[in-house]
Design a protein around this motif. Structure first.
Motif, PDB file in Angstrom:
ATOM      1  N   LEU A  73      -4.626  10.106   6.495  1.00 30.19           N
ATOM      2  CA  LEU A  73      -2.582  10.358   6.527  1.00 30.19           C
ATOM      3  C   LEU A  73      -3.001   8.794   7.953  1.00 30.19           C
ATOM      4  CD1 LEU A  73      -2.370  13.061   7.627  1.00 30.19           C
ATOM      5  CD2 LEU A  73      -1.784  12.462   4.855  1.00 30.19           C
ATOM      6  N   VAL A 107       0.411  -1.176   0.219  1.00 31.02           N
ATOM      7  CA  VAL A 107       0.228   0.089  -0.164  1.00 31.02           C
ATOM      8  C   VAL A 107       1.214   1.345   0.507  1.00 31.02           C
ATOM      9  CG1 VAL A 107      -2.146   1.021   1.178  1.00 31.02           C
ATOM     10  CG2 VAL A 107      -1.503  -1.499   1.388  1.00 31.02           C
ATOM     11  N   LYS A 108       0.493   2.221  -0.360  1.00 30.93           N
ATOM     12  CA  LYS A 108       0.955   3.501  -0.488  1.00 30.93           C
ATOM     13  C   LYS A 108       0.631   4.631   0.796  1.00 30.93           C
ATOM     14  CE  LYS A 108       3.641   6.825  -3.965  1.00 30.93           C
ATOM     15  NZ  LYS A 108       4.395   6.055  -3.900  1.00 30.93           N
ATOM     16  N   TYR A 109       1.085   4.736   1.897  1.00 26.69           N
ATOM     17  CA  TYR A 109       0.682   5.194   2.328  1.00 26.69           C
ATOM     18  C   TYR A 109       0.418   6.768   2.701  1.00 26.69           C
ATOM     19  CZ  TYR A 109       0.303   0.813   4.839  1.00 26.69           C
ATOM     20  OH  TYR A 109      -0.703  -0.551   4.981  1.00 26.69           O
ATOM     21  N   GLY A 110      -0.286   7.659   3.406  1.00 22.15           N
ATOM     22  CA  GLY A 110       0.179   8.841   3.442  1.00 22.15           C
ATOM     23  C   GLY A 110       0.378   9.258   4.604  1.00 22.15           C
ATOM     24  N   TYR A 126       3.895  14.861   3.119  1.00 16.84           N
ATOM     25  CA  TYR A 126       2.242  16.498   2.820  1.00 16.84           C
ATOM     26  C   TYR A 126       3.155  17.429   3.865  1.00 16.84           C
ATOM     27  CZ  TYR A 126      -0.631  12.798   0.866  1.00 16.84           C
ATOM     28  OH  TYR A 126      -1.181  11.788   0.299  1.00 16.84           O
ATOM     29  N   GLN A 127       3.743  18.697   3.537  1.00 12.71           N
ATOM     30  CA  GLN A 127       4.550  18.966   4.363  1.00 12.71           C
ATOM     31  C   GLN A 127       2.726  19.907   4.673  1.00 12.71           C
ATOM     32  OE1 GLN A 127       7.498  19.778   4.460  1.00 12.71           O
ATOM     33  NE2 GLN A 127       6.603  20.759   6.583  1.00 12.71           N
ATOM     34  N   LYS A 159       4.396   8.525   0.742  1.00 17.01           N
ATOM     35  CA  LYS A 159       3.638  10.280   0.315  1.00 17.01           C
ATOM     36  C   LYS A 159       3.600  10.801   0.924  1.00 17.01           C
ATOM     37  CE  LYS A 159       0.904  12.521  -2.966  1.00 17.01           C
ATOM     38  NZ  LYS A 159       2.368  12.966  -3.925  1.00 17.01           N
TER      39      LYS A 159
END
Lengths: 618, 356
Positions: B101, B59-62, B85-86, B83
């Motif tokens: 998230l 899985v791609k986790y935020g 995020y600022q 992936k």
């Protein structure tokens, strides 16, 4: 008026008197049979057990010794392997360029490069070696004078509670499903609470950190101390900072020890109760007692009381020994009752010692898995709350539990125990206790004992009703067993087994009717009987679901199990049709057709459930 | 002792087991446990090795990165699982609580070359399997970050560990040690425990139901009756252990040295069964003998496990095709043990016959 009061008080006093008399007898009997030659050897065994466990804890478990062969070309690498007994070390300094396989090893270190033989074993050996290497470099870095040069990064874990709980997101299935990371930073839907960021510097000096680090490394290395460490709870105020290599997910490793510490003695004591009941039957001591003007419930509970008290004292002693809040005893009480109820039942139905042994081993394996497997996931997954032992783990961790969690984890244990006690009391009669019939026919007899010929219709309703806790317990077990299989297999497997269990429980009502009133069943009665059983089933299901299981029942898996909560007439019809199919086959084709009837009914049930759940599957 | 009569009794006991369908329960039990295998694999091996969870998902986790600008964000994006995020801390935590998230990381403003440690806070969701997976995966990123920082400060370190590079890195975690060093030995010794309990039942039953005297009026001697029962229980061991081995091999688990494994299992199990029989003959009461036997079994198990080259360890070595240098000596010890127990049983039987 006063007279009536007076008389009922007298009766109660008399009953209590009888109860205690029987308890006293039981204690006396237990000690006279046990003490003569057993007491000295028990003491010796106990001392030996303590000595040997101390010895074993000191020497460690030697299960993996010599599992891998490693070839090294320089003695410097011996420092890495340390005293890891998993490796048998060979000198391969003169075998330069030879593959590890040819050199007869699983791993080979050749001028600083690690080579492995192909296959699972080579991989496992390398993984273990890498772990040893990590520990070795930690040992070196930890001794550095400038700790923050060797360990420049320190991590602190913070846990937040999810606003959406497990139900909304089905954590169980998310593992297998591709995640959807957003392209843009996601915005929360709910209003945002202001949070103050953590302080920028580590508020502890380097020597304290070094000590905490050493402690953490020791815990990470020695699996045994991980278990014994929990018993001396001195180091709970550990510094919350960790280095990356020591980061590990919060899995309850110690649970496995707790389960054995708590469950094993309880199970053992219930064995003595089982044997006492069995002895009454084999030695026919019971006949005199049953002939005496004492109610069976007084007889049973009188015999049981010493064991129940013993088990509670035992559990309390363990809790006291590990310095735990005594409130942890509350989740164990239903477990004790459950064990005693099954001990009574098994003691009453088995024909011989070997049957007794097998049934009790079988029962204990299943019961232990039910208690043990969910609590493995304590703090990780909501499924863990199905086991009362999880609550004990919570208490030991110092978090405690809520009333709702208590109800949720224990109600099925209370209900099934009470129902089994009820059934056993009803059948605690001479003709049931001293017949040498097989298990299956005994269970049939017990079921038939629940049917009151004059009010057979009401009896059927009640059978449907009381089967619910057992059915739910079985279904919960499926949930625990299969929730981590990949979707949709887990879902389909759970549905299939759930449907089969429900049909079996409902079929039991029909079997009871046929056994109790042979020749009574015909087509018209079958339909009425089916409807009544289905009604009892439905009422029981709804009652229990609303009390306890709401958390699980909202998940996909819950939906698979408890589909019938929706519109009422549909599940009612489904349940009725199911029993009718099983009943009709048994009625017209004889008892041998029961498995076919169950299979057919299960197929119909499953089809219905699949249709209702189609949104999840296609 | 007449071997023919012993065999007759053995057959009778085995038939009795088949008739009572109790043996069916035993097999059902084994299947039940085999059914757990998937659960055992994931659940128990996770317990045995928590990093197991790391290999579960693709899985791609935020991940929300909060606070100061560091290279950590870049490291996260390099990793295929994440992936980043600022974000602002409050917003990020709100999103985490709503599961938008997978984790939030707050980083301190300490510069890489500083004297002070760089600290960071990892926020994850409580009571969640996913958090366990993420912690395992994110650990890789943190280790890389640690390496980079350590490099920057390396002139302050006085001793470095020997460097070792791997020719082929191992990604997936295997269940190898769990299967070979725990599962297989335990499964192979379960029939011994079952049979030992069974022999106690078979012997004490005759005493407690007072059928022993009836049996003695038959041509079979007491010795023959007891040995018939014991051999029935010993015979069950290779049958059940064999079934396990077949099931394991069907599950594509490679098992080496099958004959040696069976030999080891048979003699170690026989010793256990003979101990149980001796206790049953001595006490002539089920509750007592079962109680003493199970306590003694726990003591024996703990004691043998404390020594390298115990039968369970030898089975692990044999099954994993490693050399088992202690195989013959240990087998010899167990055979001697069995002979001594056999003699003890003979004496006990003779005493019991004389007193009655």
């Amino acid at each position: 008026m006063i007279d009536i009061w007076w008389r009922s008080i007298l009766t109660i006093m008399q009953m209590l008197h009888q109860l205690f008399t029987i308890s006293r007898w039981e204690v006396k009997r237990f000690f006279t049979t046990m003490s003569r030659d057993l007491l000295p050897i028990s003491v010796i065994l106990l001392i030996l057990l303590v000595l040997v466990s101390g010895f074993a804890a000191q020497r460690g478990m030697h299960l993996q010794d010599g599992l891998y062969r490693i070839g090294i070309d320089s003695p410097t690498y011996l420092e890495i392997i340390g005293n890891d007994p998993r490796y048998t070390v060979y000198d391969t300094s003169n075998l330069y360029g030879v593959t590890p396989q040819k050199a007869g090893t699983d791993l080979k270190i050749q001028t600083g490069t690690i080579l492995r033989t192909p296959g699972e074993k080579g991989k496992a050996a390398q993984k273990s070696f890498e772990r040893d290497y990590q520990a070795y470099s930690d040992r070196i870095y930890q001794q550095q004078k400038d700790l923050f040069a060797a360990y420049p990064l320190w991590i602190q874990n913070e846990y937040v509670s999810s606003e959406l709980n497990f139900l909304a997101t089905q954590t169980g299935q998310q593992i297998g499903i591709p995640g959807q990371a957003y392209n843009e930073a996601p915005e929360p839907d709910l209003p945002v609470e202001e949070v103050t960021p953590p302080v920028s510097s580590v508020p502890v000096d380097s020597e304290e950190l070094r000590m905490s680090l050493a402690e953490q490394m020791r815990n990470d290395q020695e699996q045994v101390s991980r278990y014994t460490g929990i018993f001396s709870k001195a180091d709970t105020t550990q510094i919350p900072y960790k280095v990356p290599s020591l980061l590990s997910p919060p899995l309850p490793f110690d649970t496995i020890i707790f389960i054995f510490v708590f469950i094993f003695p309880l199970y053992f004591t219930s064995q003595f109760f089982m044997m006492s009941i069995m002895n009454e039957r084999t030695l026919r001591q019971g006949e005199a007692l049953i002939a005496a003007p004492i109610k069976p419930e007084i007889l049973i509970f009188g015999k049981m009381l010493p064991y129940a008290i013993g088990m509670i004292l035992l559990a309390s002693a363990i809790l006291f020994a590990v310095h735990t809040d005594i409130i942890a005893i509350l989740p164990l009480i239903p477990v004790i009752l459950f064990f005693l109820a099954f001990a009574l039942f098994i003691g009453m139905v088995s024909r011989s010692f070997k049957e007794l042994s097998f049934i009790s081993i079988f029962f204990s394996t299943i019961a232990t898995s039910y208690l043990f497997f969910p609590s493995l996931f304590a703090n990780v997954h909501i499924v863990s709350l199905l086991s009362p032992v999880t609550l004990v783990v919570y208490v030991i961790q110092g978090t405690g539990y809520t009333l709702m969690e208590y109800l949720y984890a224990t109600s099925l244990f209370y209900l099934t125990s009470f129902i089994i006690f009820g059934i056993c009391i009803k059948n605690f009669r001479e003709e049931q206790l001293f017949t040498e019939s097989s298990m299956v026919s005994k269970v049939r007899l017990y079921l038939a004992g629940l049917i009151q010929p004059r009010h057979w219709w009401f009896s059927l309703f009640i059978i449907g009703l009381i089967s619910i806790p057992f059915v739910l317990m079985a279904q919960m077990m499926y949930l625990v067993l299969f929730f981590n299989l990949p979707m949709p297999f887990s879902l389909i497997l759970i549905m299939l087994l759930a449907a089969f269990t429900e049909e079996m429980a409902k079929g039991a009502g029909i079997i009871a009717l046929i056994t109790a009133m042979p020749g009574f069943l015909n087509a018209r009665i079958l339909v009425i009987a089916s409807a009544l059983i289905a009604l009892g089933f439905l009422v029981g299901e709804k009652l229990l679901l609303f009390v306890t299981i709401s958390q699980i029942s909202d998940s996909v898996f819950g939906a698979a199990l408890f589909l019938s909560i929706g519109m009422l007439w549909m599940p009612f019809l489904l349940h009725t049709v199911g029993v009718c199919i099983t009943g009709a086959l048994v009625l017209y084709k004889g008892p041998k057709a029961l498995p076919f009837g169950l299979a057919l009914a299960t197929a119909v049930h499953l089809t219905y459930n699949l249709y209702m759940l189609r949104g999840w599957l296609w | 002792m007449n071997v023919h009569r012993v065999l007759t009794i053995t057959k009778k006991e085995l038939r009795g087991l088949a008739n009572e369908k109790t043996i069916l329960l035993a097999i059902l039990l084994q299947l039940f446990i085999a059914l757990f295998s998937s659960f055992l694999m994931v659940g128990l091996s996770a317990m045995y090795d928590p990093t197991t969870y790391g290999s579960i998902s693709g899985v791609k986790y935020g991940v929300g990165v909060v606070g100061n600008d560091t290279i950590l964000k870049g490291l996260l994006d390099e990793n295929p699982s994440f992936k980043s995020y600022q974000m602002n801390l409050s917003v990020a935590l709100g999103a985490l609580k709503e599961r938008k998230l997978a984790a939030v990381i707050w980083t301190s403003e300490t510069p890489p070359e500083s004297v002070d440690p760089v600290s960071l806070t990892l926020y994850t969701i409580k009571n969640d399997i996913q958090s366990a997976v993420i912690e395992v995966k994110i650990k890789e990123v943190f280790l890389k970050y640690e390496d980079i920082l350590r490099d920057v400060r390396s002139d302050r370190i006085t001793k470095h560990p020997v460097t070792i590079t791997s020719a082929r890195p191992v990604n997936s975690n295997t269940f190898y040690e769990f299967i070979y060093a725990l599962l297989i030995p335990l499964l192979l010794f379960m029939p011994a425990i079952i049979s030992a309990g069974l022999v106690i039942d078979l012997i004490t039953e005759e005493y407690q139901q007072q059928t022993i005297d009836t049996l003695r009026t038959t041509p079979a001697s007491m010795n023959e009756i007891i040995w018939g029962k014991i051999s029935a229980c010993i015979l069950l061991v290779p049958m059940e252990a064999g079934l396990w081995l077949v099931l394991l091999i069907l599950n594509r688990i490679r098992i080496g040295s099958l004959p040696e494994i069976l030999l080891q299992v048979i003699f170690a199990s026989s010793a256990l069964i003979l101990v149980a029989a001796l206790l049953a003959l001595y006490y002539q009461d089920r509750t007592k003998s079962q109680f003493i036997f199970s306590t003694a079994a726990v003591i024996l198990l703990l004691l043998t496990l404390a020594f390298p080259g115990n039968p369970l360890n030898i089975i692990a070595q044999l099954a994993s095709e490693s050399p088992a240098p202690l195989f013959w000596p240990v087998l010899f010890v167990f055979i001697c043990f069995c002979i001594i127990l056999t003699l003890l049983i003979r004496v006990t039987v003779r005493k019991a016959t004389e007193t009655s």
